[in-house]
Write a protein that holds these residues in place. Sequence first.
Motif, PDB file in Angstrom:
ATOM      1  N   LYS A 697       0.816  -1.222   0.000  1.00 20.86           N
ATOM      2  CA  LYS A 697       0.000   0.000   0.000  1.00 20.86           C
ATOM      3  C   LYS A 697       0.849   1.272   0.000  1.00 20.86           C
ATOM      4  CE  LYS A 697      -4.129  -1.955   2.046  1.00 20.86           C
ATOM      5  NZ  LYS A 697      -4.474  -2.693   3.242  1.00 20.86           N
ATOM      6  N   TRP A 698       2.109   1.139   0.418  1.00 23.07           N
ATOM      7  CA  TRP A 698       2.965   2.322   0.557  1.00 23.07           C
ATOM      8  C   TRP A 698       4.090   2.363  -0.474  1.00 23.07           C
ATOM      9  CZ3 TRP A 698       2.227   5.999   4.527  1.00 23.07           C
ATOM     10  CH2 TRP A 698       1.240   5.667   5.473  1.00 23.07           C
ATOM     11  N   LYS A 699       4.127   1.383  -1.391  1.00 21.62           N
ATOM     12  CA  LYS A 699       5.343   1.243  -2.199  1.00 21.62           C
ATOM     13  C   LYS A 699       5.590   2.410  -3.163  1.00 21.62           C
ATOM     14  CE  LYS A 699       3.953  -1.775  -6.067  1.00 21.62           C
ATOM     15  NZ  LYS A 699       2.516  -1.556  -6.081  1.00 21.62           N
ATOM     16  N   ASP A 700       4.533   3.183  -3.467  1.00 24.72           N
ATOM     17  CA  ASP A 700       4.730   4.321  -4.382  1.00 24.72           C
ATOM     18  C   ASP A 700       5.192   5.583  -3.661  1.00 24.72           C
ATOM     19  OD1 ASP A 700       3.940   2.685  -6.416  1.00 24.72           O
ATOM     20  OD2 ASP A 700       1.828   3.285  -6.330  1.00 24.72           O
ATOM     21  N   CYS A 701       5.258   5.527  -2.332  1.00 24.11           N
ATOM     22  CA  CYS A 701       5.664   6.726  -1.569  1.00 24.11           C
ATOM     23  C   CYS A 701       7.184   6.900  -1.606  1.00 24.11           C
ATOM     24  CB  CYS A 701       5.211   6.607  -0.117  1.00 24.11           C
ATOM     25  SG  CYS A 701       3.429   6.594   0.035  1.00 24.11           S
ATOM     26  N   LYS A 702       7.608   8.168  -1.619  1.00 21.80           N
ATOM     27  CA  LYS A 702       9.043   8.481  -1.627  1.00 21.80           C
ATOM     28  C   LYS A 702       9.441   9.028  -0.249  1.00 21.80           C
ATOM     29  CE  LYS A 702      10.073   8.070  -6.166  1.00 21.80           C
ATOM     30  NZ  LYS A 702       9.218   6.884  -6.353  1.00 21.80           N
ATOM     31  N   ILE A 703      10.663   8.698   0.167  1.00 22.66           N
ATOM     32  CA  ILE A 703      11.150   9.216   1.457  1.00 22.66           C
ATOM     33  C   ILE A 703      11.916  10.525   1.228  1.00 22.66           C
ATOM     34  CG2 ILE A 703      12.723   8.773   3.384  1.00 22.66           C
ATOM     35  CD1 ILE A 703      12.099   5.814   3.142  1.00 22.66           C
ATOM     36  N   ARG A 704      11.500  11.586   1.940  1.00 25.33           N
ATOM     37  CA  ARG A 704      12.287  12.835   1.923  1.00 25.33           C
ATOM     38  C   ARG A 704      12.874  13.008   3.322  1.00 25.33           C
ATOM     39  NH1 ARG A 704       8.785  17.717  -0.448  1.00 25.33           N
ATOM     40  NH2 ARG A 704       7.575  17.267   1.426  1.00 25.33           N
ATOM     41  N   VAL A 705      14.152  13.362   3.373  1.00 26.72           N
ATOM     42  CA  VAL A 705      14.815  13.482   4.675  1.00 26.72           C
ATOM     43  C   VAL A 705      15.117  14.957   4.957  1.00 26.72           C
ATOM     44  CG1 VAL A 705      16.793  12.763   6.065  1.00 26.72           C
ATOM     45  CG2 VAL A 705      15.825  11.191   4.384  1.00 26.72           C
ATOM     46  N   PHE A 706      14.743  15.427   6.162  1.00 28.59           N
ATOM     47  CA  PHE A 706      15.029  16.804   6.586  1.00 28.59           C
ATOM     48  C   PHE A 706      15.990  16.754   7.765  1.00 28.59           C
ATOM     49  CE2 PHE A 706      11.010  16.830   4.469  1.00 28.59           C
ATOM     50  CZ  PHE A 706      10.916  18.056   3.833  1.00 28.59           C
ATOM     51  N   ILE A 707      17.067  17.570   7.690  1.00 29.40           N
ATOM     52  CA  ILE A 707      17.996  17.633   8.838  1.00 29.40           C
ATOM     53  C   ILE A 707      18.336  19.093   9.126  1.00 29.40           C
ATOM     54  CG2 ILE A 707      19.072  15.353   8.519  1.00 29.40           C
ATOM     55  CD1 ILE A 707      21.373  16.741   7.051  1.00 29.40           C
ATOM     56  N   GLY A 708      18.716  19.344  10.351  1.00 25.72           N
ATOM     57  CA  GLY A 708      19.129  20.698  10.718  1.00 25.72           C
ATOM     58  C   GLY A 708      20.596  20.904  10.317  1.00 25.72           C
ATOM     59  N   GLY A 709      20.971  22.141  10.021  1.00 24.33           N
ATOM     60  CA  GLY A 709      22.375  22.391   9.656  1.00 24.33           C
ATOM     61  C   GLY A 709      22.703  23.869   9.757  1.00 24.33           C
ATOM     62  N   LYS A 710      23.961  24.196   9.491  1.00 21.53           N
ATOM     63  CA  LYS A 710      24.393  25.604   9.520  1.00 21.53           C
ATOM     64  C   LYS A 710      24.245  26.178   8.107  1.00 21.53           C
ATOM     65  CE  LYS A 710      26.900  25.600  13.690  1.00 21.53           C
ATOM     66  NZ  LYS A 710      26.546  24.271  14.084  1.00 21.53           N
ATOM     67  N   ILE A 711      23.823  27.431   8.046  1.00 16.23           N
ATOM     68  CA  ILE A 711      23.597  28.110   6.758  1.00 16.23           C
ATOM     69  C   ILE A 711      24.800  27.962   5.820  1.00 16.23           C
ATOM     70  CG2 ILE A 711      23.549  30.470   5.770  1.00 16.23           C
ATOM     71  CD1 ILE A 711      20.794  29.731   6.372  1.00 16.23           C
ATOM     72  N   ASN A 712      26.022  28.116   6.393  1.00 17.09           N
ATOM     73  CA  ASN A 712      27.212  28.139   5.533  1.00 17.09           C
ATOM     74  C   ASN A 712      27.743  26.738   5.190  1.00 17.09           C
ATOM     75  OD1 ASN A 712      27.944  27.549   8.068  1.00 17.09           O
ATOM     76  ND2 ASN A 712      29.535  29.110   8.297  1.00 17.09           N
ATOM     77  N   ARG A 713      27.073  25.682   5.704  1.00 15.86           N
ATOM     78  CA  ARG A 713      27.600  24.323   5.430  1.00 15.86           C
ATOM     79  C   ARG A 713      26.531  23.423   4.815  1.00 15.86           C
ATOM     80  NH1 ARG A 713      30.625  21.692  10.345  1.00 15.86           N
ATOM     81  NH2 ARG A 713      30.517  20.053   8.771  1.00 15.86           N
ATOM     82  N   ILE A 714      25.516  24.019   4.208  1.00 10.99           N
ATOM     83  CA  ILE A 714      24.357  23.238   3.740  1.00 10.99           C
ATOM     84  C   ILE A 714      24.777  22.120   2.786  1.00 10.99           C
ATOM     85  CG2 ILE A 714      22.315  23.369   2.238  1.00 10.99           C
ATOM     86  CD1 ILE A 714      21.418  25.748   3.835  1.00 10.99           C
ATOM     87  N   ASP A 715      25.598  22.446   1.769  1.00 11.01           N
ATOM     88  CA  ASP A 715      26.014  21.434   0.785  1.00 11.01           C
ATOM     89  C   ASP A 715      26.794  20.314   1.436  1.00 11.01           C
ATOM     90  OD1 ASP A 715      24.756  22.312  -1.320  1.00 11.01           O
ATOM     91  OD2 ASP A 715      26.465  23.197  -2.399  1.00 11.01           O
ATOM     92  N   HIS A 716      27.668  20.695   2.325  1.00  9.25           N
ATOM     93  CA  HIS A 716      28.505  19.701   3.005  1.00  9.25           C
ATOM     94  C   HIS A 716      27.622  18.730   3.814  1.00  9.25           C
ATOM     95  CE1 HIS A 716      30.744  18.236   6.533  1.00  9.25           C
ATOM     96  NE2 HIS A 716      31.740  18.067   5.656  1.00  9.25           N
ATOM     97  N   ASP A 717      26.663  19.319   4.543  1.00  3.31           N
ATOM     98  CA  ASP A 717      25.771  18.482   5.377  1.00  3.31           C
ATOM     99  C   ASP A 717      24.917  17.555   4.514  1.00  3.31           C
ATOM    100  OD1 ASP A 717      26.780  19.663   7.570  1.00  3.31           O
ATOM    101  OD2 ASP A 717      25.052  20.967   7.990  1.00  3.31           O
TER     102      ASP A 717
END
Length: 860
Positions: A697-717
């Motif tokens: 029933k859930w196989k078409d759902c996609k996982i999106r991940v949200f994490i906290g980080g520092k403004i100047n290190r977004i790409d690195h994180d």
Amino acid sequence: VRCMLNIWGVMLFIRLSWIVGQAGIGLSVVVIGMATVVTTITGLSTSAIATNGFVRGGGEYYLISRSLGPEFGGAIGLIFAFANAVAVAMYVVGFAETVVELLKENGTLMVDEMNDIRIIGAITVVILLGISVAGMEWEAKAQIVLLVILILAIGDFVIGTFIPLDSKKPKGFFGYKAEIFMENFGPDFRHDETFFSVFAIFFPAATGILAGANISGDLADPQSAIPKGTLLAILITTLVYAGIAVSVGSCVVRDATGNINNTIVTELTNCTTAACKLNYDFSSCQTGCQYGLMNNFQVMSMVSGFAPLISAGIFSATLSSALASLVSAPKIFQALCKDNIYPGFQMFAKGYGKNNEPLRGYLLTFLIALGFILIAELNVIAPIISNFFLASYALINFSVFHASLAKSPGWRPAFKYYNMWISLVGAILCCIVMFVINWWAALLTYVIVLGLYIYVTYKKPDVNWGSSTQALTYLNALQHSIRLSGVEDHVKNFRPQCLIMTGAPNARPALLHLVHAFTKNVGLMICGHVHMGPRRKAMKELSTDLAKYQRWLIKNKMKAFYAPVHAEDLRDGGQYLMQAAGLGRMRPNTLVVGFKKNWRQSDMRDVETYINLFHDAFDVQYGVVVIRLKEGLDISHLQGQDSKSPSSPLNLADQRLLDASTQFQKKQGKSNIDVWWLFDDGGLTLLIPYLLTTKKKWKDCKIRVFIGGKINRIDHDRRAMATLLSKFRIDFSDIMVLGDINTKPKKENIAAFEEMIEPFRLHEDDKEQDVADKMKEDEPWRITDNELELYKTKTYRQIRLNELLKEHSSTANIIVMSLPVARKGAVSSALYMAWLEALSKDLPPILLVRGNHQSVLTFY
């Protein structure tokens, strides 16, 4: 008596001589021996089952269904009832063949041989139907008379073999002669017959062994009568069959013309048959003769001293067997229908009169028998029956093996002379013999049995007969559970095993379905229900609820257990369940609770109890999951626990609640599961969404991940997180790094929070010191000004997270987020509940998850 009457039937008088002609004396004895081995093993197995407790009507069906369960019982009951109905046709055709033979001798055929058999067979079966419907009181008395006639007929044949008359010599009967014995000892298969096809035609002769068990309901002492009667009957009839095969093979040649002029006057040079040595030349028989073992089915009446007595024997044997089968088929079918295994056949369960006669079953059996009588070929009908009888014998043997294997304490037959391994060999032999007789019919029988078995398994009839299948399931579960306990836990094998505080399982369906979505076929799920209130009343409720709700779970296809306990309050009940639920390695490791939506209106002591549940869970190394739906979870007030349809129309809030309660039963479509992974709790926050996406029933759902980080290190994180997730082998569609997670929330949201907690504040600065202290002692849940100031950052963080959740995840199907945890005793209950409220309000379904900091994900 029953068994002997059934075994000495049509085959003895009108097919045994033909079998000797085809297979020879040696192989005929082998054929009889093979059939006896199969029936003896089955006889031993039948005796074992029949002496394991009281046997009711329904004979073999009753034996198999009560020992192997409804799945096998239902399949074999139908097949056995059908086999008996076809057996009626076999016996009636045997009877009709003899009558037609007599008509032929007197030159009074009606149409031709084939059609005469059909006409006589049809008339006979109508008469038999009338007799059986009229009642069976006299049938048992008639059995003895019939047996006497049969024994006299056999005696008549034996006497006849010693009186060779000259008039019978042209027909091939010369009395006991060594040369005839030698000539007939080896096989002489003709007309595409083989050893196995001959065996197939003979085997139904051996199938009367269950006639005794089939009338189990009428026996005074079935425990001793069934074993003794069945095994004695097998012994006596086998000796008689073998004796007659040898004697008919020693007296009668294979081919004879019946023509007195075939006497040899001059010495013939090229004639080497036994008949030639006895001065008869039957060499013209290459074109086909009417007499001799091969050509004349009525050899026994020809040999006998008084032919009419053999005809009487055939009549009594065939008619008594036909009658017995005509009675037992509907009785078996009625027993099957009474058990309601096939709801479509319910109409045949009805009985009439004081003996509960299955009249509808009689009619059905009559129609089946009539259909087969129209085939009018004994050699075609016999192998069909062989197959069905063998299938049922195979299952009788298998059920004894199965019951012994399951070591059920209820399996203790009074009959001790059986062996589980011999029974297994018997079952395998029956299956082999089926193939040997006719491979396609065997395959068809297997397919039918399997089809019926699968149908009954799928339908799950509501019966409980304490079968060996249940016993074996228990034994397997026990052995595996114990074996599992000897294995150390490993992070690779971690699975969320959930204890859900559901109360009555049908009260919070959304909670149940959501957890079931990630535990089904993966981990354990236990529905905990704490009964509070007076002990005696609760104990009574406990036992009725246990059966009721476990049944409810199974009916709703929930792979879960129901565990009720009685306790003073929710916290005690929760502690009992967390400490004692489960078995060995099958123990919960995650506590799942619904969010306490009405906390502001509740007694604050209840709220304290609720929060303490979390702390108790962390104390016993559990993870905690709190599930919140904005509409709420508890629908018990809408269904009165039982009734399905609300009588009055629902208000809007209730209607929304009801709709929300079923949302996880539907297919979830293409949408997102948003994971807010704010701190590492061992990985449970990631594992649950991953497990959800593995389900249909859930196989078409996609996982999106949200994490906290520092403004100047977004790409690195983001890169670091992507690497981590790919090492964990978890598919994700996107990673969002939130750089603005620590900014101050909006003023209006802070104001709304302050308004919410106002009723729960102590305001000690505005009160006298001693008044404030007294109040704090009486109501420890109140929020002090000091505490509010101390945890200001944490408060702002929950409000800010709610803003971000609304901004990014308002369209997600489900949000999985790390649960904020406060140290035990450090934060007041009201403030902690206010944090959870502020964090999770006005959002899609949200799971607040906190593992117990044990790693549940591995790179390896």
